[in-house]
Design a protein around this motif. Sequence first.
Motif, PDB file in Angstrom:
ATOM      1  N   ARG A 115       0.849  -1.331  -0.011  1.00  0.00           N
ATOM      2  CA  ARG A 115      -0.128   0.226  -0.106  1.00  0.00           C
ATOM      3  C   ARG A 115       0.865   1.339   0.080  1.00  0.00           C
ATOM      4  N   LEU A 116       2.048   0.885   0.512  1.00  0.00           N
ATOM      5  CA  LEU A 116       2.892   2.165   0.360  1.00  0.00           C
ATOM      6  C   LEU A 116       3.787   2.425  -0.928  1.00  0.00           C
ATOM      7  N   GLY A 117       3.413   1.612  -1.736  1.00  0.00           N
ATOM      8  CA  GLY A 117       3.989   1.732  -3.218  1.00  0.00           C
ATOM      9  C   GLY A 117       5.309   0.694  -3.304  1.00  0.00           C
ATOM     10  N   PHE A 118       5.429  -0.107  -2.396  1.00  0.00           N
ATOM     11  CA  PHE A 118       6.479  -1.134  -2.719  1.00  0.00           C
ATOM     12  C   PHE A 118       6.409  -2.413  -2.699  1.00  0.00           C
ATOM     13  N   THR A 119       5.713  -2.658  -3.930  1.00  0.00           N
ATOM     14  CA  THR A 119       5.486  -4.144  -3.843  1.00  0.00           C
ATOM     15  C   THR A 119       6.758  -4.955  -4.312  1.00  0.00           C
ATOM     16  N   VAL A 120       6.592  -6.289  -4.109  1.00  0.00           N
ATOM     17  CA  VAL A 120       7.787  -6.998  -4.527  1.00  0.00           C
ATOM     18  C   VAL A 120       8.179  -6.690  -5.933  1.00  0.00           C
ATOM     19  N   GLU A 121       7.216  -6.572  -6.810  1.00  0.00           N
ATOM     20  CA  GLU A 121       7.484  -6.470  -8.097  1.00  0.00           C
ATOM     21  C   GLU A 121       8.086  -5.033  -8.430  1.00  0.00           C
TER      22      GLU A 121
END
Length: 399
Positions: A115-121
């Motif tokens: 949700r903070l914009g730091f997905t694994v992808e």
Amino acid sequence: MSDAGPLSELLVVDLTRALAGPQAAMMLGDLGARVIKVESAAGDDTRAWGPPWAGEVATGTAEVLRDSTYFMSANRNKESIVLDLKDPEDADVLAALARRADVLLENFRTGALDRLGFTVERLHSLNPRLVIGSITGFGHDGPEASRAGYDQIAQGEGGLMSVTGIEQPTKVGVPIADLLAGMNLAYGVVAALHERSTTGVGRVVRTSLLAGVVGVHAFQGTAWLQGGRVPGVSGAHHPAIAPYGTFATGSAPVQVAVGSEGLWARFAALVGLDADEPRFARNGERVAHREELIAVIEERFCTQPAEHWLGLLLEAGIPAGKVRSMDDVYAWDQVLSQGLVLDVDHPAYGMLRLSGSPLRFDENPYSGGRESHVAPPTLGQHSEAIRAWLAEEPGEQGT
């Protein structure tokens, strides 16, 4: 190996707080990695988990510099930068760190970092070589993945409390679920780094407090899984070996670990027991008659002080020992000889004494090949320097 440690070429970004994640990051830092701890403006939760306070110890007052000694236990060998990850500019700073890092550690609730914009992808698009280490309370999926994880809860839910204590379930005296999860993550990260040296690609390593506790059930777990017996509390005595526990003497308690029939024969002779008495002749019989055996041993032990029995037991080659308090442990020459106490100079509190890493490499007693340890940082102590470094250095991916 470099004196700076076997991981001295690596950069670790530590987004974790409380204990499990910080423990993992500290273990990597002990091995020489550069660890940058990212904190909110409020700081890691454990900075407030006191008393005692490091500032109070150093200055005689707790009115200023109230970092807890709890925080000090899991944050040596780190730098601290303060970032608000909801702020776009600070999020860009984290992205810049991720591009340069070898490892990123996080212990947010499942989905929070996404949700903070730091997905694994996204993290792997920034840096395909990045090893991502993640700790949750109960696992990253499954019906209870969303539950918050705290050591107290994990010890109970994971069964550890059910086999600890004397008359009722009791928590272990240190946050063992947190510590196990941190240790598991650290060794998983090292394995992923080794794999990356061949594949060139970073992997995601996941563990949980629950997994750490269940993973050390050992014979207590197989008692149920294979034997169909639900184990319970066994106090200061081993549930499957006897005599193996803590015994009263004429002064202080002593520990004895009679782990074989050969040791039993020697022990019985030393305390004046018949080793071949049917109730006690074999380990199975001794376990079945444990309470009777303890009573007989303590009747004899209480005729002399602890030091008398310890001398005889150790001379006979029978594993035995004291029950030491913390002050006694940290004054013990054997502990000091192993480099298990560190003196570090803190920028705000002066000289601090901390427990050290359990690892030694070659003949170096100061763990991990690292001869110089750095005190836990003050909140945001390195913010300015890290931002300046990011501005100067090209955004190359981790080594």
